[in-house]
Design a protein around this motif. Structure first.
Motif, PDB file in Angstrom:
ATOM      1  N   VAL A  30      -8.749  -3.491   5.638  1.00 33.41           N
ATOM      2  CA  VAL A  30      -7.977  -4.366   6.521  1.00 33.41           C
ATOM      3  C   VAL A  30      -8.379  -4.069   7.963  1.00 33.41           C
ATOM      4  O   VAL A  30      -8.296  -2.922   8.414  1.00 33.41           O
ATOM      5  CB  VAL A  30      -6.468  -4.147   6.333  1.00 33.41           C
ATOM      6  CG1 VAL A  30      -5.683  -5.128   7.197  1.00 33.41           C
ATOM      7  CG2 VAL A  30      -6.091  -4.313   4.875  1.00 33.41           C
ATOM      8  N   GLU A  56      -5.693  -2.614  11.156  1.00 30.36           N
ATOM      9  CA  GLU A  56      -4.371  -2.281  10.644  1.00 30.36           C
ATOM     10  C   GLU A  56      -4.358  -0.838  10.164  1.00 30.36           C
ATOM     11  O   GLU A  56      -5.327  -0.350   9.597  1.00 30.36           O
ATOM     12  CB  GLU A  56      -3.985  -3.205   9.482  1.00 30.36           C
ATOM     13  CG  GLU A  56      -3.742  -4.646   9.893  1.00 30.36           C
ATOM     14  CD  GLU A  56      -2.415  -4.819  10.598  1.00 30.36           C
ATOM     15  OE1 GLU A  56      -1.560  -3.929  10.458  1.00 30.36           O
ATOM     16  OE2 GLU A  56      -2.248  -5.839  11.291  1.00 30.36           O
ATOM     17  N   TYR A 100       0.860  -1.182   0.000  1.00 24.84           N
ATOM     18  CA  TYR A 100       0.000   0.000   0.000  1.00 24.84           C
ATOM     19  C   TYR A 100       0.898   1.234   0.000  1.00 24.84           C
ATOM     20  O   TYR A 100       2.066   1.176   0.392  1.00 24.84           O
ATOM     21  CB  TYR A 100      -0.940   0.014   1.213  1.00 24.84           C
ATOM     22  CG  TYR A 100      -0.265   0.318   2.524  1.00 24.84           C
ATOM     23  CD1 TYR A 100      -0.236   1.610   3.047  1.00 24.84           C
ATOM     24  CD2 TYR A 100       0.354  -0.695   3.252  1.00 24.84           C
ATOM     25  CE1 TYR A 100       0.389   1.893   4.252  1.00 24.84           C
ATOM     26  CE2 TYR A 100       0.980  -0.438   4.454  1.00 24.84           C
ATOM     27  CZ  TYR A 100       0.994   0.862   4.952  1.00 24.84           C
ATOM     28  OH  TYR A 100       1.622   1.134   6.137  1.00 24.84           O
ATOM     29  N   CYS A 114      -3.223   0.610   7.609  1.00 21.39           N
ATOM     30  CA  CYS A 114      -2.825   0.623   6.203  1.00 21.39           C
ATOM     31  C   CYS A 114      -4.079   0.662   5.344  1.00 21.39           C
ATOM     32  O   CYS A 114      -5.041  -0.063   5.605  1.00 21.39           O
ATOM     33  CB  CYS A 114      -1.968  -0.590   5.850  1.00 21.39           C
ATOM     34  SG  CYS A 114      -2.699  -2.178   6.224  1.00 21.39           S
ATOM     35  N   CYS A 117       0.648  -4.787   4.035  1.00 18.64           N
ATOM     36  CA  CYS A 117      -0.436  -5.134   4.950  1.00 18.64           C
ATOM     37  C   CYS A 117      -0.505  -6.642   5.164  1.00 18.64           C
ATOM     38  O   CYS A 117      -0.380  -7.427   4.217  1.00 18.64           O
ATOM     39  CB  CYS A 117      -1.776  -4.670   4.380  1.00 18.64           C
ATOM     40  SG  CYS A 117      -2.090  -2.914   4.615  1.00 18.64           S
TER      41      CYS A 117
END
Length: 290
Positions: free
Chosen positions: A248, A251, A216, A253, A225
């Motif tokens: 996600v 997370e 990412y 990201c 990720c």
């Protein structure tokens, strides 16, 4: 008027028209990842170095193609039956066959190579014949400046015609633009991996997803990720036929939306990082169904 000068300039003009037509097509479309199919620096190099290179290629073509064909056709027409133009056609086809055989030995397709080489010798021979007949009518030879002026004027006209034809072909779809596949949502389920094997996404039924090393674009660097999350397929109309939105869980990201690309036989998911016009592309390829 040396025939070689006319042949060199006519060959350079036809190569310039082909190059300009190719550039018109490249400027009018994007590649399969939505980026322009050209680089600005490469385009600048073509504009700067193209004209002298065309003259060099025209001189080389005259030496290896036009001059031998003209000499052989003249000799055959003096000794045998038939008009000069017929012997020129025979000789240019025979020369094209010989050169194509050498190129085909390196792996190129023979018939198309033969056709292109033979066709490249036709216009220079016609240009030389036109100047010969014109000189006979006027009773004196053309100066080199007059030859340059006439060939370059015809070359600009030919180039303009080719550009218009390419623009029409782009507008009407005759020059095929890339069209992404539009799979059904069920076909998106499965394992998607990068070509280097570092990234993997598993898309499951019901919208569940597993991520491993999926890249990412962060604020100052490219991250990766890992974990679980969700996915949602969004079909679209137009050049972009669909996207997959990733989320996600837990997370920091943001994978965001990845675009459906590739072909129906080899579907891909890709994302552009960096400059949208010339950025890097990250690709995931469908591997298997769950």
């Amino acid at each position: 008027m040396p025939d070689g000068t006319a042949a060199m300039l006519v060959c350079a003009a036809q190569l310039g028209a082909l190059l300009t037509g190719w550039l018109a097509v490249q400027l009018g479309r994007t590649d399969e990842y939505g980026r322009p199919a050209y680089a600005p620096l490469g385009l600048l190099c073509v504009l700067v170095f193209g004209p002298p290179l065309l003259l060099v290629l025209g001189a080389l073509h005259t030496f290896v193609m036009t001059t031998p064909v003209a000499l052989a056709a003249d000799a055959a027409a003096r000794r045998g039956a038939g008009p000069l133009w017929l012997w020129q056609c025979v000789c240019v086809a025979a020369s094209g066959a010989l050169y194509a055989a050498a190129i085909a030995a390196a792996g190129a397709p023979y018939l198309s190579t033969w056709a292109w080489i033979s066709a490249s010798g036709a216009l220079p021979l016609l240009g030389v014949a036109w100047f010969r007949r014109a000189q006979q009518r006027r009773g004196r030879p053309y100066s080199r400046g007059a030859v340059w002026f006439r060939v370059l004027s015809a070359g600009f006209l030919l180039t303009g015609t080719v550009v218009v034809a390419c623009c029409v072909a782009l507008a009407t779809g005759l020059v095929g633009a890339y069209e992404a596949p539009r799979p059904a949502e069920g076909a998106m389920r499965g394992v998607w991996t990068s070509e280097d094997g570092r990234a993997e996404v598993r898309l499951r039924g019901g919208g569940g997803a597993e991520f491993s090393g999926v890249p990412y674009e962060g604020w100052d660097r490219e991250g990766r990720c890992d974990g679980t999350g969700t996915w949602r397929y969004v079909p679209r109309d137009g050049a972009v036929r669909g996207t997959v939105d990733f989320d996600v869980a837990g997370e920091d990201c943001r994978l965001g939306a990845w675009t459906v690309g590739g072909t129906a036989e080899r579907p891909e998911l890709y994302a552009l990082f960096g400059d949208p016009d010339a950025g890097d592309v990250r690709i995931l390829v469908k591997q298997a169904s769950p």
